[in-house]
Design a protein around this motif. Structure first.
Motif, PDB file in Angstrom:
ATOM      1  N   VAL A   1      29.131  25.378  28.583  1.00  0.00           N
ATOM      2  CA  VAL A   1      28.808  26.601  27.818  1.00  0.00           C
ATOM      3  C   VAL A   1      29.164  27.726  28.712  1.00  0.00           C
ATOM      4  O   VAL A   1      29.001  28.795  28.267  1.00  0.00           O
ATOM      5  N   GLY A   2      29.521  27.451  30.006  1.00  0.00           N
ATOM      6  CA  GLY A   2      30.059  28.728  31.042  1.00  0.00           C
ATOM      7  C   GLY A   2      30.842  28.067  32.064  1.00  0.00           C
ATOM      8  O   GLY A   2      31.529  26.958  31.971  1.00  0.00           O
ATOM      9  N   SER A   3      30.873  28.962  33.001  1.00  0.00           N
ATOM     10  CA  SER A   3      31.952  28.392  34.366  1.00  0.00           C
ATOM     11  C   SER A   3      30.983  27.845  35.417  1.00  0.00           C
ATOM     12  O   SER A   3      31.554  27.509  36.261  1.00  0.00           O
ATOM     13  N   THR A   4      29.815  27.715  35.310  1.00  0.00           N
ATOM     14  CA  THR A   4      29.030  27.245  36.248  1.00  0.00           C
ATOM     15  C   THR A   4      28.229  26.005  35.919  1.00  0.00           C
ATOM     16  O   THR A   4      27.071  25.834  36.509  1.00  0.00           O
TER      17      THR A   4
ATOM     18  N   LEU B   1      33.348  27.424  39.020  1.00  0.00           N
ATOM     19  CA  LEU B   1      34.648  26.816  38.572  1.00  0.00           C
ATOM     20  C   LEU B   1      35.818  28.113  37.971  1.00  0.00           C
ATOM     21  O   LEU B   1      36.884  27.819  38.096  1.00  0.00           O
ATOM     22  N   GLY B   2      35.264  29.216  37.782  1.00  0.00           N
ATOM     23  CA  GLY B   2      35.948  30.398  37.331  1.00  0.00           C
ATOM     24  C   GLY B   2      36.288  31.234  38.635  1.00  0.00           C
ATOM     25  O   GLY B   2      35.910  31.078  39.529  1.00  0.00           O
ATOM     26  N   PRO B   3      37.160  32.346  38.030  1.00  0.00           N
ATOM     27  CA  PRO B   3      37.356  33.315  39.149  1.00  0.00           C
ATOM     28  C   PRO B   3      36.131  34.103  39.626  1.00  0.00           C
ATOM     29  O   PRO B   3      35.096  34.355  38.794  1.00  0.00           O
ATOM     30  N   ALA B   4      36.121  34.799  40.697  1.00  0.00           N
ATOM     31  CA  ALA B   4      34.809  35.418  41.363  1.00  0.00           C
ATOM     32  C   ALA B   4      34.826  36.559  40.440  1.00  0.00           C
ATOM     33  O   ALA B   4      35.527  37.245  39.956  1.00  0.00           O
ATOM     34  N   GLY B   5      33.373  36.638  40.262  1.00  0.00           N
ATOM     35  CA  GLY B   5      32.869  37.769  39.675  1.00  0.00           C
ATOM     36  C   GLY B   5      33.176  38.142  38.061  1.00  0.00           C
ATOM     37  O   GLY B   5      32.928  38.929  37.529  1.00  0.00           O
TER      38      GLY B   5
ATOM     39  N   ALA C   1      22.648  34.203  37.059  1.00  0.00           N
ATOM     40  CA  ALA C   1      22.013  33.873  38.149  1.00  0.00           C
ATOM     41  C   ALA C   1      22.967  33.161  39.180  1.00  0.00           C
ATOM     42  O   ALA C   1      22.958  33.372  40.397  1.00  0.00           O
ATOM     43  N   HIS C   2      23.769  32.273  38.412  1.00  0.00           N
ATOM     44  CA  HIS C   2      24.998  31.715  39.568  1.00  0.00           C
ATOM     45  C   HIS C   2      25.834  32.534  40.126  1.00  0.00           C
ATOM     46  O   HIS C   2      26.253  32.288  41.019  1.00  0.00           O
ATOM     47  N   GLN C   3      26.415  33.679  39.353  1.00  0.00           N
ATOM     48  CA  GLN C   3      27.303  34.615  39.972  1.00  0.00           C
ATOM     49  C   GLN C   3      26.695  35.392  40.959  1.00  0.00           C
ATOM     50  O   GLN C   3      27.214  35.456  41.923  1.00  0.00           O
ATOM     51  N   ARG C   4      25.211  35.705  40.857  1.00  0.00           N
ATOM     52  CA  ARG C   4      24.567  36.460  42.083  1.00  0.00           C
ATOM     53  C   ARG C   4      24.690  35.550  43.204  1.00  0.00           C
ATOM     54  O   ARG C   4      24.983  35.992  44.213  1.00  0.00           O
ATOM     55  N   LEU C   5      24.301  34.278  43.095  1.00  0.00           N
ATOM     56  CA  LEU C   5      24.131  33.300  44.225  1.00  0.00           C
ATOM     57  C   LEU C   5      25.511  33.310  44.875  1.00  0.00           C
ATOM     58  O   LEU C   5      25.528  33.460  45.970  1.00  0.00           O
TER      59      LEU C   5
ATOM     60  N   TRP D   1      17.252  27.143  42.509  1.00  0.00           N
ATOM     61  CA  TRP D   1      16.898  28.279  42.443  1.00  0.00           C
ATOM     62  C   TRP D   1      17.204  28.976  41.034  1.00  0.00           C
ATOM     63  O   TRP D   1      16.551  29.783  40.525  1.00  0.00           O
ATOM     64  N   VAL D   2      18.438  28.849  40.576  1.00  0.00           N
ATOM     65  CA  VAL D   2      18.618  29.436  39.194  1.00  0.00           C
ATOM     66  C   VAL D   2      17.769  28.964  38.165  1.00  0.00           C
ATOM     67  O   VAL D   2      17.375  29.875  37.488  1.00  0.00           O
ATOM     68  N   ASP D   3      17.280  27.706  38.228  1.00  0.00           N
ATOM     69  CA  ASP D   3      15.965  27.402  37.330  1.00  0.00           C
ATOM     70  C   ASP D   3      15.010  28.116  37.390  1.00  0.00           C
ATOM     71  O   ASP D   3      14.423  28.516  36.304  1.00  0.00           O
ATOM     72  N   ALA D   4      14.554  28.249  38.720  1.00  0.00           N
ATOM     73  CA  ALA D   4      13.314  28.982  38.964  1.00  0.00           C
ATOM     74  C   ALA D   4      13.461  30.535  38.379  1.00  0.00           C
ATOM     75  O   ALA D   4      12.668  31.031  37.834  1.00  0.00           O
ATOM     76  N   VAL D   5      14.476  31.103  39.056  1.00  0.00           N
ATOM     77  CA  VAL D   5      14.713  32.602  38.732  1.00  0.00           C
ATOM     78  C   VAL D   5      14.890  32.907  37.091  1.00  0.00           C
ATOM     79  O   VAL D   5      14.220  33.712  36.651  1.00  0.00           O
ATOM     80  N   VAL D   6      15.824  31.808  36.539  1.00  0.00           N
ATOM     81  CA  VAL D   6      15.916  32.177  35.119  1.00  0.00           C
ATOM     82  C   VAL D   6      14.480  32.042  34.344  1.00  0.00           C
ATOM     83  O   VAL D   6      14.191  32.949  33.449  1.00  0.00           O
ATOM     84  N   HIS D   7      13.821  30.916  34.734  1.00  0.00           N
ATOM     85  CA  HIS D   7      12.650  30.789  33.985  1.00  0.00           C
ATOM     86  C   HIS D   7      11.723  32.166  34.322  1.00  0.00           C
ATOM     87  O   HIS D   7      10.879  32.523  33.314  1.00  0.00           O
ATOM     88  N   GLU D   8      11.663  32.645  35.624  1.00  0.00           N
ATOM     89  CA  GLU D   8      10.797  33.752  35.723  1.00  0.00           C
ATOM     90  C   GLU D   8      11.027  34.798  34.797  1.00  0.00           C
ATOM     91  O   GLU D   8      10.436  35.604  34.486  1.00  0.00           O
ATOM     92  N   ALA D   9      12.322  34.915  34.882  1.00  0.00           N
ATOM     93  CA  ALA D   9      12.957  36.210  33.793  1.00  0.00           C
ATOM     94  C   ALA D   9      12.799  36.098  32.641  1.00  0.00           C
ATOM     95  O   ALA D   9      12.465  36.983  31.566  1.00  0.00           O
ATOM     96  N   ALA D  10      13.007  34.815  32.054  1.00  0.00           N
ATOM     97  CA  ALA D  10      12.970  34.587  30.628  1.00  0.00           C
ATOM     98  C   ALA D  10      11.478  34.416  29.968  1.00  0.00           C
ATOM     99  O   ALA D  10      11.284  34.436  28.758  1.00  0.00           O
ATOM    100  N   LYS D  11      10.659  33.767  30.797  1.00  0.00           N
ATOM    101  CA  LYS D  11       9.051  33.419  30.152  1.00  0.00           C
ATOM    102  C   LYS D  11       8.599  34.535  29.419  1.00  0.00           C
ATOM    103  O   LYS D  11       8.058  34.374  28.299  1.00  0.00           O
ATOM    104  N   PRO D  12       8.408  35.675  30.197  1.00  0.00           N
ATOM    105  CA  PRO D  12       7.685  36.976  29.436  1.00  0.00           C
ATOM    106  C   PRO D  12       8.342  37.433  28.200  1.00  0.00           C
ATOM    107  O   PRO D  12       8.118  38.336  27.552  1.00  0.00           O
TER     108      PRO D  12
END
Length: 463
Positions: A206-209, A215-219, A252-256, A334-345
């Motif tokens: 579904v994406g590049s990560t 797997l995709g170009p940076a940024g 989130a992957h892109q940030r990391l 890390w991605v799972d944790a921060v995404v859940h924290e952002a999406a849950k509310p």
């Protein structure tokens, strides 16, 4: 850990009903790459189809490409062609690839923009995506092949080198044409397998990560609208929420990867370390080479199918795979944790979407299965859940800055044993590498200043 990188040797355990389910791409009894018993009496069936008269021209053309190839360990031109052909045929459910339209591109751009705003509240790492794109499956193949090459070439190089190592040095010159043909055939076989794998994978990601690697170009944050829709089709969740949740994961992957400069080389270095640890079963290879008839090149494919390249577990391999597995688990956790924290509310379906993606990973999803086939690695889902819990506990104990600060240096990250004892790691006193770096920098500057002063003194006749 898989013992058969690139899918050579015995195929993985599969259902006995023969319906092809559970295999990457569901390609039927011939295996995900067309090799194995399902190929029937024609070892080139996967490449040449049913060999009806209309296919003979293409068959001989590809055979000529195989025998004339003189490049590296993988025929990447062939890999690209086969990946594009696989994408063009569509997925098993009959869905064909299609170009993305203006509405789909706008929807992806808006989802990534909103995802980045939400992530700003839950991580200290700034946005890592300078652009958001909507890819077709074919565009995903084109964009990710350079990274696949970087991942796979070290393994293929080590395995391919064994072809020339099995003969005594004094005989290698005499066997030059035969070895050259074997290398050409080997590069083509690798290219065929990888092209088929990447083409099947393009129908699922579904994406590049998706596999935890950039797997995709940076940024460039990317989503595949066709596959996003397929994933959400049976979830009873609004398509906008599915797209936004997946955009959160991609962003989130892109940030990391954008703001942890050592992470990419750490992951890819572990793959190279794995490749260096491969020990090919040369005794079996010697038997195959001794019986190979140059007039029957299909014998080489039969040898590959029969497990000519069986890597042996070595301490170097195990250590490299352990490093890679732990690092990937930490990234995904890390991605799972921060995404859940952002999406849950904000998203009513956040819990359901999180569990869906976790189960997709736990069941050995197509991305993981293909990755395991290519380089012999399986990411254990249990480690992903453990890592996610550890990052969540770190957030509670140290806050967002304290949690994300651990990415400043690889030695500050949790280890595999820490995933077994997250509480012990969370409450352990952490080293402050920023002070150490500052001290080392000041010492280096002082040496440079002292050296410059000494040089000036030597060149001054008055001193």
């Amino acid at each position: 850990m898989s013992d058969t990188p690139f899918g050579f040797g015995l195929p993985p355990e599969e259902p006995e009903d023969g319906d092809g389910k559970g295999k990457p791409g569901g390609e039927g009894p011939g295996g995900p790459f067309g090799f194995g018993p399902g190929a029937g009496d024609n070892p080139f069936a996967a490449m040449f189809g049913s060999m009806n008269p209309n296919d003979l021209g293409a068959a001989f053309q590809q055979l000529g490409q195989m025998l004339s190839y003189e490049g590296g360990p993988v025929n990447w031109d062939m890999a690209k062609d086969i990946a594009r052909q696989t994408v063009a045929r569509g997925t098993a459910d009959g869905v064909k690839d299609s170009s993305t339209g203006p509405a789909e591109r706008a929807a992806v751009e808006e989802a990534v923009r909103l995802a980045d705003l939400w992530l700003d509240d839950v991580t200290s790492l700034p946005s890592g995506a300078s652009v958001a794109v909507a890819w077709s499956r074919a565009e995903w193949v084109e964009a990710t092949l350079p990274v696949w090459r970087e991942l796979v070439d070290p393994v293929a190089e080590r395995v391919g080198a064994a072809m020339g190592d099995v003969l005594p040095e004094e005989m290698q010159a005499m066997a030059g044409p035969l070895l050259g043909m074997m290398r050409s055939m080997g590069g083509a076989m690798f290219g065929q397998q990888i092209g088929q794998a990447v083409g099947v994978l393009a129908g699922e990601v579904v994406g590049s990560t998706d596999i935890g690697l950039p797997l995709g170009p940076a940024g460039k944050a990317a989503l595949l609208p066709l596959n996003v829709a397929a994933l959400g089709k049976d979830l009873s969740v609004p398509s906008e929420e599915v797209r936004l949740y997946l955009a959160l994961r991609e962003a989130a992957h892109q940030r990391l990867f954008a703001h942890v400069p050592w992470l990419r080389s750490h992951l890819f270095g572990a793959v190279e370390g794995y490749a260096r640890g491969i020990k090919v079963d040369t005794s079996k290879l010697e038997d195959v080479v001794g019986q190979l008839d140059p007039t029957h090149p299909e014998q080489l494919q039969e040898a590959l199918q029969g497990g000519m390249f069986q890597p042996q577990d070595t301490p170097e391999q195990k250590a490299a795979l352990a490093r890679l597995e732990t690092a990937l688990a930490l990234v995904e956790g890390w991605v799972d944790a921060v995404v859940h924290e952002a999406a849950k509310p904000r998203l009513a379906s956040a819990d359901a979407l999180r569990e869906t993606l976790r189960r997709r990973r736990a069941s050995g999803g197509p991305a993981e299965q293909t990755f395991a086939t290519l380089i012999g690695l399986e990411l254990r889902p249990r480690r992903l859940r453990d890592a996610s819990r550890l990052w969540a506990s770190l957030t509670d104990a140290r806050g967002v800055d304290g949690r994300d600060g651990l990415w400043e240096h690889p030695d500050m990250l949790p280890t595999a044993s820490d995933l077994n004892d997250p509480d012990g790691f969370v409450h352990r006193e952490q080293l402050d590498f920023s002070e150490l770096d500052k001290m080392l920098g000041e010492a280096a500057q002082k040496r440079e200043d002292d050296g410059g002063a000494a040089g000036e003194g030597k060149g001054d006749p008055e001193k």
